[in-house]
Scaffold this motif. Structure first.
Motif, PDB file in Angstrom:
ATOM      1  N   ALA A  97     -79.798  -7.854  55.502  1.00  0.00           N
ATOM      2  CA  ALA A  97     -79.393  -8.777  56.560  1.00  0.00           C
ATOM      3  C   ALA A  97     -78.588  -8.062  57.636  1.00  0.00           C
ATOM      4  N   ASP A  98     -77.707  -7.144  57.213  1.00  0.00           N
ATOM      5  CA  ASP A  98     -76.837  -6.467  58.175  1.00  0.00           C
ATOM      6  C   ASP A  98     -77.621  -5.638  59.182  1.00  0.00           C
ATOM      7  N   VAL A  99     -78.661  -4.952  58.739  1.00  0.00           N
ATOM      8  CA  VAL A  99     -79.411  -4.114  59.669  1.00  0.00           C
ATOM      9  C   VAL A  99     -80.145  -4.969  60.701  1.00  0.00           C
ATOM     10  N   VAL A 100     -80.501  -6.197  60.320  1.00  0.00           N
ATOM     11  CA  VAL A 100     -81.122  -7.113  61.279  1.00  0.00           C
ATOM     12  C   VAL A 100     -80.092  -7.578  62.306  1.00  0.00           C
ATOM     13  N   VAL A 101     -78.931  -8.012  61.839  1.00  0.00           N
ATOM     14  CA  VAL A 101     -77.895  -8.508  62.743  1.00  0.00           C
ATOM     15  C   VAL A 101     -77.434  -7.409  63.707  1.00  0.00           C
ATOM     16  N   THR A 102     -77.152  -6.223  63.190  1.00  0.00           N
ATOM     17  CA  THR A 102     -76.649  -5.158  64.054  1.00  0.00           C
ATOM     18  C   THR A 102     -77.725  -4.667  65.023  1.00  0.00           C
ATOM     19  N   THR A 103     -78.987  -4.751  64.635  1.00  0.00           N
ATOM     20  CA  THR A 103     -80.056  -4.387  65.574  1.00  0.00           C
ATOM     21  C   THR A 103     -80.149  -5.411  66.704  1.00  0.00           C
ATOM     22  N   ILE A 104     -80.081  -6.692  66.357  1.00  0.00           N
ATOM     23  CA  ILE A 104     -80.143  -7.724  67.397  1.00  0.00           C
ATOM     24  C   ILE A 104     -78.926  -7.641  68.317  1.00  0.00           C
ATOM     25  N   GLU A 105     -77.760  -7.367  67.747  1.00  0.00           N
ATOM     26  CA  GLU A 105     -76.546  -7.259  68.567  1.00  0.00           C
ATOM     27  C   GLU A 105     -76.607  -6.061  69.516  1.00  0.00           C
ATOM     28  N   ASN A 106     -77.468  -5.105  69.224  1.00  0.00           N
ATOM     29  CA  ASN A 106     -77.630  -3.909  70.061  1.00  0.00           C
ATOM     30  C   ASN A 106     -79.104  -3.755  70.461  1.00  0.00           C
ATOM     31  N   LEU A 107     -79.719  -4.889  70.813  1.00  0.00           N
ATOM     32  CA  LEU A 107     -81.163  -4.916  70.989  1.00  0.00           C
ATOM     33  C   LEU A 107     -81.643  -4.024  72.127  1.00  0.00           C
ATOM     34  N   ASP A 108     -80.885  -3.972  73.216  1.00  0.00           N
ATOM     35  CA  ASP A 108     -81.297  -3.112  74.324  1.00  0.00           C
ATOM     36  C   ASP A 108     -81.252  -1.647  73.917  1.00  0.00           C
ATOM     37  N   ASP A 109     -80.234  -1.285  73.134  1.00  0.00           N
ATOM     38  CA  ASP A 109     -80.138   0.097  72.666  1.00  0.00           C
ATOM     39  C   ASP A 109     -81.392   0.476  71.877  1.00  0.00           C
ATOM     40  N   ALA A 110     -81.784  -0.410  70.966  1.00  0.00           N
ATOM     41  CA  ALA A 110     -82.957  -0.139  70.138  1.00  0.00           C
ATOM     42  C   ALA A 110     -84.227  -0.099  70.974  1.00  0.00           C
ATOM     43  N   ALA A 111     -84.376  -1.060  71.896  1.00  0.00           N
ATOM     44  CA  ALA A 111     -85.583  -1.116  72.724  1.00  0.00           C
ATOM     45  C   ALA A 111     -85.705   0.117  73.607  1.00  0.00           C
ATOM     46  N   SER A 153     -88.847  -5.902  40.719  1.00  0.00           N
ATOM     47  CA  SER A 153     -90.171  -5.510  40.265  1.00  0.00           C
ATOM     48  C   SER A 153     -90.459  -4.057  40.650  1.00  0.00           C
ATOM     49  N   THR A 154     -91.202  -3.386  39.791  1.00  0.00           N
ATOM     50  CA  THR A 154     -91.628  -2.011  40.088  1.00  0.00           C
ATOM     51  C   THR A 154     -93.073  -1.978  40.568  1.00  0.00           C
ATOM     52  N   ALA A 155     -93.651  -3.136  40.854  1.00  0.00           N
ATOM     53  CA  ALA A 155     -95.060  -3.206  41.252  1.00  0.00           C
ATOM     54  C   ALA A 155     -95.326  -2.468  42.563  1.00  0.00           C
ATOM     55  N   THR A 156     -94.353  -2.475  43.455  1.00  0.00           N
ATOM     56  CA  THR A 156     -94.498  -1.805  44.751  1.00  0.00           C
ATOM     57  C   THR A 156     -93.517  -0.639  44.815  1.00  0.00           C
ATOM     58  N   PRO A 157     -93.991   0.566  45.182  1.00  0.00           N
ATOM     59  CA  PRO A 157     -93.070   1.705  45.296  1.00  0.00           C
ATOM     60  C   PRO A 157     -91.944   1.423  46.282  1.00  0.00           C
ATOM     61  N   ALA A 158     -90.770   1.939  45.970  1.00  0.00           N
ATOM     62  CA  ALA A 158     -89.592   1.691  46.809  1.00  0.00           C
ATOM     63  C   ALA A 158     -89.815   2.134  48.256  1.00  0.00           C
ATOM     64  N   ASP A 159     -90.531   3.241  48.464  1.00  0.00           N
ATOM     65  CA  ASP A 159     -90.789   3.712  49.828  1.00  0.00           C
ATOM     66  C   ASP A 159     -91.535   2.666  50.652  1.00  0.00           C
ATOM     67  N   LEU A 160     -92.517   2.011  50.035  1.00  0.00           N
ATOM     68  CA  LEU A 160     -93.281   0.990  50.751  1.00  0.00           C
ATOM     69  C   LEU A 160     -92.430  -0.249  51.033  1.00  0.00           C
ATOM     70  N   VAL A 161     -91.538  -0.579  50.125  1.00  0.00           N
ATOM     71  CA  VAL A 161     -90.637  -1.707  50.351  1.00  0.00           C
ATOM     72  C   VAL A 161     -89.739  -1.426  51.559  1.00  0.00           C
ATOM     73  N   VAL A 162     -89.229  -0.192  51.656  1.00  0.00           N
ATOM     74  CA  VAL A 162     -88.403   0.199  52.805  1.00  0.00           C
ATOM     75  C   VAL A 162     -89.214   0.087  54.095  1.00  0.00           C
ATOM     76  N   ASP A 163     -90.438   0.610  54.087  1.00  0.00           N
ATOM     77  CA  ASP A 163     -91.283   0.544  55.290  1.00  0.00           C
ATOM     78  C   ASP A 163     -91.561  -0.907  55.688  1.00  0.00           C
ATOM     79  N   TYR A 164     -91.769  -1.755  54.700  1.00  0.00           N
ATOM     80  CA  TYR A 164     -92.031  -3.180  54.931  1.00  0.00           C
ATOM     81  C   TYR A 164     -90.861  -3.825  55.683  1.00  0.00           C
ATOM     82  N   HIS A 165     -89.645  -3.583  55.195  1.00  0.00           N
ATOM     83  CA  HIS A 165     -88.489  -4.225  55.832  1.00  0.00           C
ATOM     84  C   HIS A 165     -88.210  -3.629  57.211  1.00  0.00           C
ATOM     85  N   PHE A 166     -88.236  -2.314  57.314  1.00  0.00           N
ATOM     86  CA  PHE A 166     -87.868  -1.705  58.589  1.00  0.00           C
ATOM     87  C   PHE A 166     -88.963  -1.827  59.638  1.00  0.00           C
ATOM     88  N   GLY A 167     -90.189  -2.073  59.208  1.00  0.00           N
ATOM     89  CA  GLY A 167     -91.227  -2.411  60.181  1.00  0.00           C
ATOM     90  C   GLY A 167     -90.855  -3.689  60.921  1.00  0.00           C
TER      91      GLY A 167
END
Length: 201
Positions: A97-111, A153-167
């Motif tokens: 949740a925090d990475v979403v909030v801090t990205t939105i609060e600095n949205l121009d920086d990210a864009a 769950s271990t059904a999905t590799p952790a790397d793919l879970v990270v990519d899913y969220h940060f996408g």
């Protein structure tokens, strides 16, 4: 969008580095990095080119710092969450949740950064990638901890879970609007809940 894109009410009272960054962020957002000159930045900030080069070696350094300051904030907050004694599911949800909030609060920086990162020198681009990798590795470690202990769950590799969220996080600048129906916290809660549901055993 983000408060960072606006200079202080009396800009000339702000310290020179912050003033230069605020002006550069506003101009990069309005005109684009490649269409903004150093001369325009220093004139808008009310300083000399010598002052700019005292704090930033180049326009390239300003672009790097626009993103790096946000990433430093996010890393500090992630480290604090990850180091807490809360159960791993709570820590991961808070971090997600925090990475979403801090990205939105600095949205121009990210864009600005994602639109202009190809202008960085190979050295600066390498620095940013290393900093971002460190953040992702710490985030992934929370997922791996939960998978190792049977919480996730271990059904999905952790790397793919990270990519899913940060996408999802990296696309916020393309659709989120401050006058839209969802607050930053509501968006953060929805995305964090999606992540936790995807990891449910």
């Amino acid at each position: 969008m983000a408060a960072r894109t606006t200079e202080p009410g009396n800009a000339h009272e702000a310290p020179v580095p912050q003033r230069l960054l605020a002006v550069a962020t506003r101009l990069f957002a309005e005109r684009g990095y490649d269409r903004t000159s150093v001369q325009e930045i220093v004139e808008a900030a009310g300083v000399t080119k010598g002052a700019l080069y005292h704090y930033f070696g180049s326009k390239d350094d300003l672009l790097h710092e626009v993103y790096a300051r946000m990433l430093r904030l996010q890393q500090q907050r992630l480290d604090a969450v990850a180091d807490s004694d809360a159960p791993v599911a709570e820590r991961l949800r808070a971090a997600a949740a925090d990475v979403v909030v801090t990205t939105i609060e600095n949205l121009d920086d990210a864009a600005i950064f994602f639109r202009s990162m190809h202008h960085l020198s190979p050295e600066k681009l390498g620095q940013v990638r290393a900093e971002r990798r460190r953040y992702h590795e710490r985030f992934r470690a929370l997922i791996e901890e939960g998978q190792r202990t049977g919480v996730f769950s271990t059904a999905t590799p952790a790397d793919l879970v990270v990519d899913y969220h940060f996408g999802s996080v990296h696309h916020l600048s393309t659709w989120y609007r401050t006058d839209g129906p969802l607050t930053p916290r509501q968006v953060a809660d929805h995305l964090a809940d999606l992540l936790l549901r995807a990891l449910r055993p």
